[in-house]
Design a protein around this motif. Structure first.
Motif, PDB file in Angstrom:
ATOM      1  N   ILE A  37      -2.775  31.573   5.602  1.00 38.91           N
ATOM      2  CA  ILE A  37      -2.759  31.182   4.188  1.00 38.91           C
ATOM      3  C   ILE A  37      -2.194  29.771   4.033  1.00 38.91           C
ATOM      4  CG2 ILE A  37      -1.734  31.723   1.937  1.00 38.91           C
ATOM      5  CD1 ILE A  37      -1.783  34.689   2.871  1.00 38.91           C
ATOM      6  N   PHE A  38      -1.115  29.455   4.769  1.00 37.30           N
ATOM      7  CA  PHE A  38      -0.547  28.113   4.709  1.00 37.30           C
ATOM      8  C   PHE A  38      -1.543  27.077   5.228  1.00 37.30           C
ATOM      9  CE2 PHE A  38       3.445  30.632   5.179  1.00 37.30           C
ATOM     10  CZ  PHE A  38       3.945  30.352   3.914  1.00 37.30           C
ATOM     11  N   GLY A  39      -2.275  27.419   6.264  1.00 34.81           N
ATOM     12  CA  GLY A  39      -3.270  26.505   6.807  1.00 34.81           C
ATOM     13  C   GLY A  39      -4.394  26.230   5.830  1.00 34.81           C
ATOM     14  N   ILE A  40      -4.835  27.251   5.141  1.00 30.93           N
ATOM     15  CA  ILE A  40      -5.915  27.076   4.160  1.00 30.93           C
ATOM     16  C   ILE A  40      -5.438  26.235   2.978  1.00 30.93           C
ATOM     17  CG2 ILE A  40      -7.382  28.303   2.520  1.00 30.93           C
ATOM     18  CD1 ILE A  40      -7.553  30.560   4.621  1.00 30.93           C
ATOM     19  N   ILE A  41      -4.227  26.492   2.502  1.00 28.98           N
ATOM     20  CA  ILE A  41      -3.683  25.691   1.400  1.00 28.98           C
ATOM     21  C   ILE A  41      -3.522  24.232   1.835  1.00 28.98           C
ATOM     22  CG2 ILE A  41      -1.658  25.314  -0.060  1.00 28.98           C
ATOM     23  CD1 ILE A  41      -1.283  28.366  -0.067  1.00 28.98           C
ATOM     24  N   GLY A  42      -3.012  24.018   3.029  1.00 30.45           N
ATOM     25  CA  GLY A  42      -2.854  22.654   3.530  1.00 30.45           C
ATOM     26  C   GLY A  42      -4.178  21.931   3.698  1.00 30.45           C
ATOM     27  N   LEU A  43      -5.192  22.665   4.158  1.00 31.82           N
ATOM     28  CA  LEU A  43      -6.516  22.064   4.330  1.00 31.82           C
ATOM     29  C   LEU A  43      -7.125  21.681   2.985  1.00 31.82           C
ATOM     30  CD1 LEU A  43      -8.045  21.530   6.923  1.00 31.82           C
ATOM     31  CD2 LEU A  43      -9.312  23.618   6.543  1.00 31.82           C
ATOM     32  N   ASN A  44      -6.975  22.539   2.000  1.00 35.76           N
ATOM     33  CA  ASN A  44      -7.492  22.222   0.660  1.00 35.76           C
ATOM     34  C   ASN A  44      -6.765  21.029   0.043  1.00 35.76           C
ATOM     35  OD1 ASN A  44      -9.450  24.197   0.643  1.00 35.76           O
ATOM     36  ND2 ASN A  44      -8.116  25.726  -0.280  1.00 35.76           N
ATOM     37  N   SER A  45      -5.462  20.968   0.217  1.00 43.87           N
ATOM     38  CA  SER A  45      -4.702  19.833  -0.310  1.00 43.87           C
ATOM     39  C   SER A  45      -5.101  18.530   0.376  1.00 43.87           C
ATOM     40  CB  SER A  45      -3.205  20.062  -0.129  1.00 43.87           C
ATOM     41  OG  SER A  45      -2.783  21.157  -0.880  1.00 43.87           O
ATOM     42  N   ALA A  46      -5.306  18.601   1.687  1.00 47.67           N
ATOM     43  CA  ALA A  46      -5.710  17.401   2.427  1.00 47.67           C
ATOM     44  C   ALA A  46      -7.099  16.935   2.008  1.00 47.67           C
ATOM     45  CB  ALA A  46      -5.672  17.677   3.923  1.00 47.67           C
ATOM     46  N   LYS A  47      -8.006  17.879   1.777  1.00 50.68           N
ATOM     47  CA  LYS A  47      -9.351  17.511   1.333  1.00 50.68           C
ATOM     48  C   LYS A  47      -9.331  16.848  -0.034  1.00 50.68           C
ATOM     49  CE  LYS A  47     -12.458  20.673   3.693  1.00 50.68           C
ATOM     50  NZ  LYS A  47     -13.400  21.784   3.530  1.00 50.68           N
ATOM     51  N   SER A  48      -8.550  17.394  -0.954  1.00 48.07           N
ATOM     52  CA  SER A  48      -8.490  16.798  -2.291  1.00 48.07           C
ATOM     53  C   SER A  48      -7.817  15.430  -2.250  1.00 48.07           C
ATOM     54  CB  SER A  48      -7.781  17.724  -3.267  1.00 48.07           C
ATOM     55  OG  SER A  48      -6.437  17.895  -2.907  1.00 48.07           O
ATOM     56  N   ALA A  49      -6.789  15.270  -1.406  1.00 42.27           N
ATOM     57  CA  ALA A  49      -6.134  13.977  -1.279  1.00 42.27           C
ATOM     58  C   ALA A  49      -7.079  12.953  -0.644  1.00 42.27           C
ATOM     59  CB  ALA A  49      -4.860  14.111  -0.450  1.00 42.27           C
ATOM     60  N   GLN A  50      -7.832  13.375   0.359  1.00 46.16           N
ATOM     61  CA  GLN A  50      -8.786  12.477   1.004  1.00 46.16           C
ATOM     62  C   GLN A  50      -9.872  12.037   0.026  1.00 46.16           C
ATOM     63  OE1 GLN A  50      -8.706  11.420   4.363  1.00 46.16           O
ATOM     64  NE2 GLN A  50     -10.325  10.010   3.732  1.00 46.16           N
ATOM     65  N   LYS A  51     -10.349  12.967  -0.781  1.00 48.75           N
ATOM     66  CA  LYS A  51     -11.374  12.645  -1.775  1.00 48.75           C
ATOM     67  C   LYS A  51     -10.839  11.647  -2.803  1.00 48.75           C
ATOM     68  CE  LYS A  51     -14.396  14.775  -5.167  1.00 48.75           C
ATOM     69  NZ  LYS A  51     -14.751  16.006  -5.879  1.00 48.75           N
ATOM     70  N   LEU A  52      -9.613  11.871  -3.251  1.00 46.35           N
ATOM     71  CA  LEU A  52      -8.994  10.971  -4.220  1.00 46.35           C
ATOM     72  C   LEU A  52      -8.777   9.582  -3.623  1.00 46.35           C
ATOM     73  CD1 LEU A  52      -7.959  11.164  -7.133  1.00 46.35           C
ATOM     74  CD2 LEU A  52      -5.726  11.714  -6.196  1.00 46.35           C
ATOM     75  N   TYR A  53      -8.398   9.535  -2.361  1.00 47.92           N
ATOM     76  CA  TYR A  53      -8.184   8.255  -1.682  1.00 47.92           C
ATOM     77  C   TYR A  53      -9.508   7.512  -1.476  1.00 47.92           C
ATOM     78  CZ  TYR A  53      -6.664   4.843   1.774  1.00 47.92           C
ATOM     79  OH  TYR A  53      -6.406   3.678   2.444  1.00 47.92           O
ATOM     80  N   ASP A  54     -10.559   8.248  -1.130  1.00 46.79           N
ATOM     81  CA  ASP A  54     -11.859   7.615  -0.909  1.00 46.79           C
ATOM     82  C   ASP A  54     -12.433   7.010  -2.188  1.00 46.79           C
ATOM     83  OD1 ASP A  54     -11.793   8.172   1.776  1.00 46.79           O
ATOM     84  OD2 ASP A  54     -12.989  10.014   1.603  1.00 46.79           O
ATOM     85  N   GLU A  55     -12.097   7.587  -3.328  1.00 44.62           N
ATOM     86  CA  GLU A  55     -12.586   7.052  -4.599  1.00 44.62           C
ATOM     87  C   GLU A  55     -11.947   5.703  -4.929  1.00 44.62           C
ATOM     88  OE1 GLU A  55     -11.820  10.049  -7.505  1.00 44.62           O
ATOM     89  OE2 GLU A  55     -13.427  11.353  -6.772  1.00 44.62           O
TER      90      GLU A  55
END
Length: 104
Positions: free
Chosen positions: A33-51
């Motif tokens: 569960i911690f891994g999935i939450i961390g992966l989702n947070s990293a994906k959203s942060a990466q998307k925000l950074y790429d914009e």
């Protein structure tokens, strides 16, 4: 102009660290569960950074959190398989005649 910290990057890093440590301390396969939450947070942060990469700092935390989350998910899956095999062997041992020696 001051760059601001990337939202979600520290969460990804924290969840990745907790996810790597938790299987060995207490939680076992539930650290997934911690891994999935961390992966989702990293994906959203990466998307925000790429914009808008000039606006944010801290993408390194998101990348590290993503890597740790993948490691956490791998460890959790291995421990989940080990747990299934372990309890399966115990159930098989008690539902048969022990080691199958046929001693009566």
């Amino acid at each position: 102009m001051q760059n601001q910290q990337l939202p979600g990057a520290s969460t990804a890093l924290t969840m990745g660290i907790i996810g790597v440590i938790a299987p060995f301390v207490c939680c076992g396969p539930f650290a997934l569960i911690f891994g999935i939450i961390g992966l989702n947070s990293a994906k959203s942060a990466q998307k925000l950074y790429d914009e808008n990469p000039n606006l944010y700092t801290g993408i390194e935390n998101a990348k590290t959190g993503k890597t740790l989350s993948y490691i956490c998910i791998g460890i959790s899956i291995v421990l989940l398989l080990f747990t299934i095999l372990y309890f399966g062997a115990i159930i098989a041992f008690f539902t048969t005649d022990g080691f199958g020696l046929g001693l009566e």
